[in-house]
Design a protein around this motif. Structure first.
Motif, PDB file in Angstrom:
ATOM      1  N   TYR A   1      31.721  46.634  33.126  1.00 35.48           N
ATOM      2  CA  TYR A   1      30.856  46.043  34.186  1.00 35.48           C
ATOM      3  C   TYR A   1      31.819  45.189  35.178  1.00 35.48           C
ATOM      4  N   MET A   2      32.288  44.107  34.519  1.00 32.60           N
ATOM      5  CA  MET A   2      33.244  43.050  35.307  1.00 32.60           C
ATOM      6  C   MET A   2      34.383  43.627  35.931  1.00 32.60           C
TER       7      MET A   2
ATOM      8  N   ASN B   1      34.139  36.301  36.156  1.00 35.26           N
ATOM      9  CA  ASN B   1      34.354  35.881  34.853  1.00 35.26           C
ATOM     10  C   ASN B   1      35.761  36.443  34.390  1.00 35.26           C
ATOM     11  N   LYS B   2      36.410  36.231  33.284  1.00 33.30           N
ATOM     12  CA  LYS B   2      37.612  36.868  32.880  1.00 33.30           C
ATOM     13  C   LYS B   2      37.045  38.167  32.058  1.00 33.30           C
ATOM     14  N   PHE B   3      37.789  39.250  31.904  1.00 39.02           N
ATOM     15  CA  PHE B   3      37.474  40.114  31.411  1.00 39.02           C
ATOM     16  C   PHE B   3      39.026  41.051  31.260  1.00 39.02           C
TER      17      PHE B   3
ATOM     18  N   VAL C   1      45.060  44.900  30.190  1.00 39.46           N
ATOM     19  CA  VAL C   1      45.314  43.742  31.228  1.00 39.46           C
ATOM     20  C   VAL C   1      44.285  42.790  30.951  1.00 39.46           C
ATOM     21  N   LYS C   2      44.492  41.540  30.805  1.00 36.86           N
ATOM     22  CA  LYS C   2      43.523  40.563  30.823  1.00 36.86           C
ATOM     23  C   LYS C   2      43.264  40.010  32.360  1.00 36.86           C
ATOM     24  N   VAL C   3      42.212  39.984  32.996  1.00 37.26           N
ATOM     25  CA  VAL C   3      42.181  39.588  34.359  1.00 37.26           C
ATOM     26  C   VAL C   3      41.461  38.278  34.283  1.00 37.26           C
ATOM     27  N   THR C   4      42.093  37.305  35.024  1.00 36.78           N
ATOM     28  CA  THR C   4      41.424  35.948  35.276  1.00 36.78           C
ATOM     29  C   THR C   4      41.627  35.785  36.761  1.00 36.78           C
ATOM     30  N   ALA C   5      41.065  34.567  37.036  1.00 36.31           N
ATOM     31  CA  ALA C   5      41.101  34.087  38.494  1.00 36.31           C
ATOM     32  C   ALA C   5      42.350  34.264  39.233  1.00 36.31           C
ATOM     33  N   ALA C   6      43.489  34.029  38.286  1.00 34.16           N
ATOM     34  CA  ALA C   6      44.877  34.045  38.771  1.00 34.16           C
ATOM     35  C   ALA C   6      45.437  35.260  39.311  1.00 34.16           C
ATOM     36  N   ASN C   7      44.862  36.356  38.322  1.00 33.53           N
ATOM     37  CA  ASN C   7      45.353  37.717  38.836  1.00 33.53           C
ATOM     38  C   ASN C   7      44.219  38.734  38.957  1.00 33.53           C
ATOM     39  N   ILE C   8      43.104  38.073  39.805  1.00 33.52           N
ATOM     40  CA  ILE C   8      42.167  39.067  40.266  1.00 33.52           C
ATOM     41  C   ILE C   8      42.278  40.385  40.885  1.00 33.52           C
TER      42      ILE C   8
END
Length: 223
Positions: A29-30, A42-44, A53-60
């Motif tokens: 969903y994210m 949100n991270k996902f 792949v872990k997605v955060t604000a830094a690599n959206i």
């Protein structure tokens, strides 16, 4: 029309009225949300075949990169019959009015295709003639509702076209897009979307899949 998708988008309606999303469906969903809007919520995790792949604000931005990778895969498949002069046309988001300089779904596709094969084939091809209600507002809208308000603005006569969208829900807009483009002389090959809306957990959250879209889909009992 064949529609390729990479993610099961467990809908907000199902989350509220059927059962809460399992954790793995929050991830998909994210992912679709990040592809659609290009912003961090949100991270996902993005679960690809050989990569997580872990997605955060830094690599959206990696969300749209992964969608672009999937689009390129669909275009380059041995059975895709896609030539170099194909046009990649986004299904216009509701801000794609005739006088708008750009719009959300066009920006989504442009960003997704940076550095990919067919990057130069992204085409602003169809706009809305006026501002319309969102799909969930004002009752159910089908392809007959959307079609009169879609205007082809690119030269598509005699050209192959692939449609790109963020989410396949009922398919009404995709079918309307196909009809107006074909009436303008285009040959619509297939569509690629990021997520297909689901109301159960039968589809895996991630995985390359496709369906044949002939008529609108109404999987939710309230529709």
């Amino acid at each position: 029309m064949r529609v390729h998708f990479i993610s099961a988008y467990y809908s907000e309606r199902a989350n509220k009225h059927i059962k809460k999303r399992p954790p793995e469906y929050w991830e998909s969903y994210m992912f679709v949300w990040a592809v659609k809007f290009g912003t961090y919520k949100n991270k996902f995790l993005i679960q690809m075949k050989n990569r997580t792949v872990k997605v955060t604000a830094a690599n959206i931005g990696v969300a749209r990169e992964m969608f672009g990778l999937f689009i390129a895969y669909c275009l380059n498949k041995d059975d895709s019959e896609v030539e170099d002069d194909v046009l990649l046309i986004p299904v216009p988001s509701k801000d794609a009015l005739k006088n708008a300089a750009t719009y959300r779904s066009l920006e989504m596709l442009e960003e997704a295709m940076v550095g990919r094969d067919f990057e130069d084939r992204v085409t602003d091809g169809v706009r809305w003639t006026k501002k319309l209600a969102k799909s969930h507002e004002g009752g159910h809208h089908n392809r007959e509702y959307w079609k009169p308000h879609l205007e082809v603005i690119a030269d598509v006569d005699g050209k192959d076209v692939v449609l790109i969208d963020d989410v396949l829900s009922t398919g009404g807009t995709l079918l309307a897009m196909m009809e107006v483009l074909e009436e303008a002389g285009a040959n619509v090959l297939f569509a690629v979307v990021c997520g297909k809306t689901v109301y159960d957990c039968q589809l895996k959250p991630y995985g390359r899949q496709e369906i044949e879209l002939v008529n609108e889909i109404h999987e939710y009992e309230g529709e």
